[in-house]
Structure formats: C-alpha cells, structure tokens
Design a protein around this motif. Structure first.
Motif, PDB file in Angstrom:
ATOM      1  N   GLY A 195      20.792  32.966  39.107  1.00 34.63           N
ATOM      2  CA  GLY A 195      21.996  32.149  38.952  1.00 34.63           C
ATOM      3  C   GLY A 195      23.071  32.900  38.188  1.00 34.63           C
ATOM      4  O   GLY A 195      24.232  32.966  38.612  1.00 34.63           O
ATOM      5  N   ASN A 196      22.673  33.471  37.066  1.00 33.35           N
ATOM      6  CA  ASN A 196      23.610  34.231  36.241  1.00 33.35           C
ATOM      7  C   ASN A 196      24.269  35.351  37.050  1.00 33.35           C
ATOM      8  O   ASN A 196      25.492  35.537  36.995  1.00 33.35           O
ATOM      9  CB  ASN A 196      22.802  34.798  35.058  1.00 33.35           C
ATOM     10  CG  ASN A 196      23.641  35.549  34.051  1.00 33.35           C
ATOM     11  OD1 ASN A 196      24.844  35.322  33.936  1.00 33.35           O
ATOM     12  ND2 ASN A 196      23.009  36.467  33.328  1.00 33.35           N
ATOM     13  N   PHE A 197      23.477  36.069  37.841  1.00 35.25           N
ATOM     14  CA  PHE A 197      24.054  37.170  38.633  1.00 35.25           C
ATOM     15  C   PHE A 197      25.094  36.635  39.622  1.00 35.25           C
ATOM     16  O   PHE A 197      26.170  37.217  39.778  1.00 35.25           O
ATOM     17  CB  PHE A 197      22.959  37.950  39.367  1.00 35.25           C
ATOM     18  CG  PHE A 197      23.505  39.196  40.025  1.00 35.25           C
ATOM     19  CD1 PHE A 197      23.661  40.365  39.308  1.00 35.25           C
ATOM     20  CD2 PHE A 197      23.910  39.169  41.350  1.00 35.25           C
ATOM     21  CE1 PHE A 197      24.217  41.506  39.895  1.00 35.25           C
ATOM     22  CE2 PHE A 197      24.464  40.298  41.960  1.00 35.25           C
ATOM     23  CZ  PHE A 197      24.600  41.473  41.227  1.00 35.25           C
ATOM     24  N   ALA A 198      24.774  35.507  40.262  1.00 40.07           N
ATOM     25  CA  ALA A 198      25.722  34.935  41.236  1.00 40.07           C
ATOM     26  C   ALA A 198      27.022  34.526  40.550  1.00 40.07           C
ATOM     27  O   ALA A 198      28.115  34.721  41.081  1.00 40.07           O
ATOM     28  CB  ALA A 198      25.090  33.731  41.931  1.00 40.07           C
ATOM     29  N   LEU A 199      26.907  33.981  39.338  1.00 38.04           N
ATOM     30  CA  LEU A 199      28.109  33.599  38.582  1.00 38.04           C
ATOM     31  C   LEU A 199      28.921  34.845  38.220  1.00 38.04           C
ATOM     32  O   LEU A 199      30.139  34.899  38.425  1.00 38.04           O
ATOM     33  CB  LEU A 199      27.694  32.852  37.304  1.00 38.04           C
ATOM     34  CG  LEU A 199      28.809  32.569  36.298  1.00 38.04           C
ATOM     35  CD1 LEU A 199      29.786  31.524  36.842  1.00 38.04           C
ATOM     36  CD2 LEU A 199      28.246  32.086  34.965  1.00 38.04           C
ATOM     37  N   LEU A 200      28.229  35.856  37.679  1.00 36.56           N
ATOM     38  CA  LEU A 200      28.939  37.073  37.250  1.00 36.56           C
ATOM     39  C   LEU A 200      29.605  37.770  38.440  1.00 36.56           C
ATOM     40  O   LEU A 200      30.707  38.305  38.321  1.00 36.56           O
ATOM     41  CB  LEU A 200      27.975  38.062  36.573  1.00 36.56           C
ATOM     42  CG  LEU A 200      27.242  37.594  35.316  1.00 36.56           C
ATOM     43  CD1 LEU A 200      26.421  38.736  34.722  1.00 36.56           C
ATOM     44  CD2 LEU A 200      28.188  37.048  34.262  1.00 36.56           C
ATOM     45  N   ALA A 201      28.921  37.741  39.587  1.00 42.03           N
ATOM     46  CA  ALA A 201      29.449  38.458  40.758  1.00 42.03           C
ATOM     47  C   ALA A 201      30.483  37.617  41.515  1.00 42.03           C
ATOM     48  O   ALA A 201      31.122  38.112  42.436  1.00 42.03           O
ATOM     49  CB  ALA A 201      28.302  38.829  41.694  1.00 42.03           C
ATOM     50  N   GLY A 202      30.641  36.348  41.155  1.00 47.91           N
ATOM     51  CA  GLY A 202      31.648  35.508  41.823  1.00 47.91           C
ATOM     52  C   GLY A 202      31.257  35.128  43.244  1.00 47.91           C
ATOM     53  O   GLY A 202      32.105  35.054  44.135  1.00 47.91           O
TER      54      GLY A 202
END
Ligand SMILES: Cc1cc2nc3c(=O)[nH]c(=O)nc-3n(C[C@H](O)[C@H](O)[C@H](O)COP(=O)(O)OP(=O)(O)OC[C@H]3O[C@@H](n4cnc5c(N)ncnc54)[C@H](O)[C@@H]3O)c2cc1C
Ligand code: SF4
Length: 510
Positions: A375-382
């Motif tokens: 989830g965090n990666f998806a948020l950071l990557a937009g």
C-alpha cells in the motif's frame, strides 16, 4: 411457492436476516455460482475455491436442516450467468410472491437488486444485515454533523454498546480504551510464531479446486496447498487455534513483518468473518474470555477487539455512507498504472517481493504488509486509486468491496482527503527496516536515499511530501515532515528529486 430467499456467497450464516420467519416447506433458498460474480475481477484462485466450497457446504447444511435449496453449480455453459438471470429464471418457473434477501456487501450488486422490482417485475424485500454490531443507519446518525470521523471515538461507542472489555461502572477495563503503544514490538524470531490452522480439503473442496483449475486457470495465484476452513464448525476450530496459540502475542507483534514467516500472530479469521462462517461478537467474546481466564494479556485482547468492533465496523459505515461517489475519489490526482510486478512479485525490492509472493501463494498477507509495504509503495508512486483498489479486491481471500475499498482508497491512498485516516501512512524504508528483517536481504541499501542502489522507498517518500505540499502542509500531523524537508540543503533536495524521478521513470525495472 411463497418466496425466493436469495443467499449470496458472503452470507453463509444460519442466522441470516433473510432466513428469519421463512417457511421451510414452501420457500425456496437460492444460491448460485455465477460467472459474473466469479470474474468481475481477477479473483485469486484460492478465493474462488474458498467461496464456492463454503457455499456448497452451507447449502448442504441447509438441506440437512430441512430447507428446500436451489443450488446452481458453476459451469461456463449454464444459461444463467449472473445472479439476476438466475432469479429471473426461477421467478418465471415458480411465480414467487417476492424475493427476500439480506443487504449485500457491494454497491454494484445492491443497485441491481434494488431495481429488480422494475427490471424483473418481482417485489424484493432487502433486510438489514444483522451480522454487524452497528447498522448502516446507526452509523449515519453517529457521523451526522461531525467534521471529521475518527475511528477511535466510534470504537468507544461500540465498546459501550457491546459492553466488551467494560467494567460494571462503565469504564474501559485496565483504565484505558486503547493499548496501542504497547503493540509495536519488532519480532526477531522469538517467541516462535505458531503454525497456521490447517483444514485439509475434503471431497467437495477437491472438486471445487479441479473446477477452478479448469475454468479459472488465468486467474491470479494458485490453488495449491489450500488449507482454509470451509464450514462454520471448522471456522470455530480456527478461532480456537488462534486464541490458544497466537492471541497471547497478537498485540505485541501486531505491527511486525518477517522475512520468513507469512502469518506471524495474526488470526487469519477475516475470510470467515466476512462470509458469515464466524460471528464478530462471538469472536470478540471468545478473546475476552481468554483474558478473563488469564490466557491472553489485555493489550492483545483489546487490540484484537478494536480491529473487529472498531476498524471493521467503521470502514463498513464509511462505505455505505459515502458510496457510490466514494469509489471515484482521487483527491491526490494520481494517474500511474499499477506496476506489473504487483502481479508477478518479480522485483528486487525484498519487502515487496515477499509480500506479493505470500499473496500469490496464500491469498493472504497481514495488515502491515498490506498497509506499509504494497500500500505504501502505491501511495508513494502515485498509482491511480482504481488500479490499486482492483488489485486488493482481486488478490485477497477476505476481499469484499465494503471492506477492501475504504481500506485501500481511504486508509492507504488517502484518496478521500482524510476521511478515514488523519494523515497519510506514507513511510520511507526506515519504517520497514525497523519493523522487519527484509532490508538485510535486499538488493537495495535502506540507509541510502540517492545512488543506484538506494532504497526506492526513501526518495519516493520525499517526493510524495514535496509534490503534495498543497494537500498535506496544513495537516498538523505533517508539520514535522515539511520542517525536515525544508531544512535539507538545496543540493540534497535536488538529488532526492532526481533519484525519485529516475525511480518513477524506471518503475518496472525496480
Ligand atoms: C490496503 C488494505 C486492504 C485491505 N483489504 C481488506 C479486505 O479486503 N478484507 C478485509 O477483511 N480486510 C482488509 N484489510 C484489513 C486487514 O488488513 C485485514 O482484515 C487483515 O489483514 C485480515 O487478516 P487477519 O484475519 O489475520 O487479521 P488480524 O490482524 O488477526 O485482525 C483481526 C480481525 O480484525 C479485522 N480487521 C483488522 N483490521 C481491519 C481493517 N483495517 N478493516 C477491517 N477489518 C479489520 C479483520 O476482520 C480481522 O480478521 C485491508 C487492509 C489494507 C491496508
Ligand atoms: S531496502 Fe527498501 S526496498 Fe529493500 S527491503 Fe528495505 S525497505 Fe524494502
């Protein structure tokens, strides 16, 4: 024929409101495995096996209990390939007085069913789903007039309503509502994590596994090593297994992640809770009994109860309060497609590889993997919310729209502007390093934010802070982050931006 009683795949409870007051001799229970529900997303093969097998077992149990059941098994040549077509066929054949059903867990289907009186010309009675502690209207009343909805305050109301972990004077047991500060320990292999509960496939499950392998071979994941419970009795055993072996440490290691343990001290009860094989109050009461009996500490039991009567009920309330517009929210304006490695696990980022690999094998990853890794990666990557929401809906055995959507769109992607979480759960590699042992086995260097081997989470973390200044800077819980970003030297900020730009441009190669 009096009524058709429609029971959906996540409504496998003998106490379902749709069954209340029904006439066993005249009413007909309808259950159906249909293409439209099995394939509107790329459901994990184990999720299909679980739902179909649990449905077949439940239909058998109803018949043994004297109910008349019409059960449609999946076949690609069945003339009726949607719930609506099944009901339309049976309505033509039996001319029922009406269709009775319980509120379903998804806006899409709810809309369809609510129109059947027009589209199919049959009266439809939709009854409230009494399997939840807080009903939809009650949540709406609680939310009315509040500027911000906070789970913690809702949770306290649910504690008072249920009496769970409350003293006779109406105070929270232990003098506190929440013991979360005790629940952030790292896990270094001790105490050993218990083996998860296992139920070996019986003849029904084996048949369903063959069906899924034949007709859903393109779907994500594998049917191999299927070991989930598929009946209410087996789910009770899974609950007892959790209480005996994992609950005592559930609180302490709730936030931990491990490089070689998939399940740690989590309950793995969400599939059973979400399909009706277990009742949420009974589950909580069992945990509270363990505390009373000295078999589990208060921080573990309170943390567990909070997840169920707090978070689980809260996200459902938000879903029904804000749908259908909620599903289209994208307040951060994200537009990136989901990187392909979410489907293959083929990435050098150890934490991501491990979370996705476990997901593909088990149709399960625990909460912190879902929130702080994928989830965090998806948020950071937009990543655009609809793409990541669809992924979560597909890959997890417990994923149903009412619970998956608010968790992903709200909690993880902050796409609702902060309805569900007061601050985005964005974190750098440092968080993953603190809570796991992944980084020591990773291709990337968690201590670096720039350079070829720098952990991608690090530069992306600063990138998200930088690019969303307008969205986040006024949030008091983010002030510190902006102070830290602003006090870095201009060259350092430039290098971080450059590394993040490179990471985003080459995301498929990470
Ligand atoms: C991006 C994302 C997507 C998610 N999608 C789903 C989903 O589709 N279905 C689902 O049931 N949960 C979902 N969750 C919540 C949570 O991760 C799972 O409920 C949990 O991992 C299930 O495993 P468990 O039974 O071992 O949970 P435990 O850690 O043992 O927790 C106990 C129970 O508490 C409940 N619970 C805990 N956290 C939440 C939460 N945030 N929301 C709702 N219930 C909660 C579950 O019923 C769970 O069984 C999601 C979380 C995130 C961050
Ligand atoms: S170094 Fe970064 S990518 Fe690798 S495991 Fe740690 S947090 Fe994940």
């Amino acid at each position: 024929m009096a009524n058709l009683i429609l029971i959906l795949g996540d409504q496998l409870s003998h106490h379902l409101s749709a069954l209340e007051g029904a006439d066993k001799d005249n009413d007909l229970v309808v259950m159906a495995e249909v293409h439209s529900e099995a394939s509107y997303t790329n459901h994990h093969k184990k999720k299909l096996v679980f739902v179909f097998s649990a449905m077949r077992h439940f239909a058998d149990a109803l018949e043994e209990d004297g109910w008349r059941v019409h059960y449609q098994r999946y076949h690609p040549d069945n003339p009726a390939q949607s719930i609506e077509q099944v009901i339309a066929e049976l309505a033509r054949e039996y001319q029922p007085e009406r269709v009775i059903t319980t509120e379903c867990g998804e806006w899409r289907l709810h809309e369809q069913i609510s129109r059947w009186h027009k589209t199919l010309g049959i009266p439809v009675e939709i009854r409230p789903d009494t399997r939840f502690v807080c009903n939809i209207d009650e949540f709406a009343r609680w939310a009315e007039g509040r500027k911000q909805l906070r789970m913690e305050f809702f949770y306290r109301e649910m504690r008072k309503k249920t009496g769970l972990l409350m003293t006779s004077e109406g105070q929270p047991e232990g003098g506190q509502w929440n013991f979360d500060t005790d629940n952030r320990k790292q896990w270094a292999g001790k105490p050993p994590a218990p083996a998860p509960f296992r139920e070996e496939p019986d003849a029904i499950t084996t048949e369903v596994i063959e069906l899924v392998n034949e007709y859903f071979s393109e779907h994500f994941g594998t049917t191999e090593n299927f070991h989930y419970a598929v009946t209410a009795e087996q789910a009770q055993e899974a609950l007892a297994h959790f209480v005996d072996f994992a609950l005592p440490c559930f609180g302490d290691y709730q936030d931990a992640i491990s490089d070689n343990e998939d399940w740690l001290f989590h309950s793995i009860l969400s599939p059973y809770l979400n399909t009706g094989l277990l009742d949420p109050m009974e589950v909580c009461e069992e945990a509270v009994r363990a505390w009373h009996g000295g078999r589990a500490p208060l921080n573990a039991v309170e943390g567990f109860v909070r997840q169920i009567i707090g978070w689980r009920e809260f996200v459902r309330g938000i879903y029904w309060l804000l749908m259908p517009g909620y599903a289209r929210e994208n307040r951060l304006g994200n537009s990136r497609e989901l990187p392909w490695f979410y489907w293959t696990g083929d990435t050098k980022m150890r934490c991501m590889h491990k979370a996705i690999d476990a997901t593909a094998r088990n149709a399960y990853a625990h909460h912190i993997q879902r929130l702080m890794v994928t989830g965090n990666f998806a948020l950071l990557a937009g990543v655009k919310p609809e793409a990541i929401c669809d992924w979560y809906l597909a890959v997890y055995i417990d994923a149903f729209d009412w619970v998956e959507l608010p968790n992903t769109l709200g909690m993880v992607m902050h796409a609702d502007g902060g309805y569900l979480g007061s601050k985005p759960y964005a974190a750098s590699g440092k968080y993953i390093q603190r809570m796991s042992d992944h980084c020591q086995n990773c291709h990337y260097r968690v201590q670096d934010a720039t350079g070829d081997r720098a952990c991608p989470f690090n530069s992306l973390y600063w990138h998200v802070i930088d690019r969303h200044r307008e969205d986040f800077a006024n949030n008091p819980r983010m002030t510190m982050m902006y102070r830290n970003w602003d006090k870095q030297k201009p060259e350092r900020r430039k290098a971080l931006r450059a590394r993040a730009d490179w990471v985003l441009a080459n995301i498929e190669t990470l």
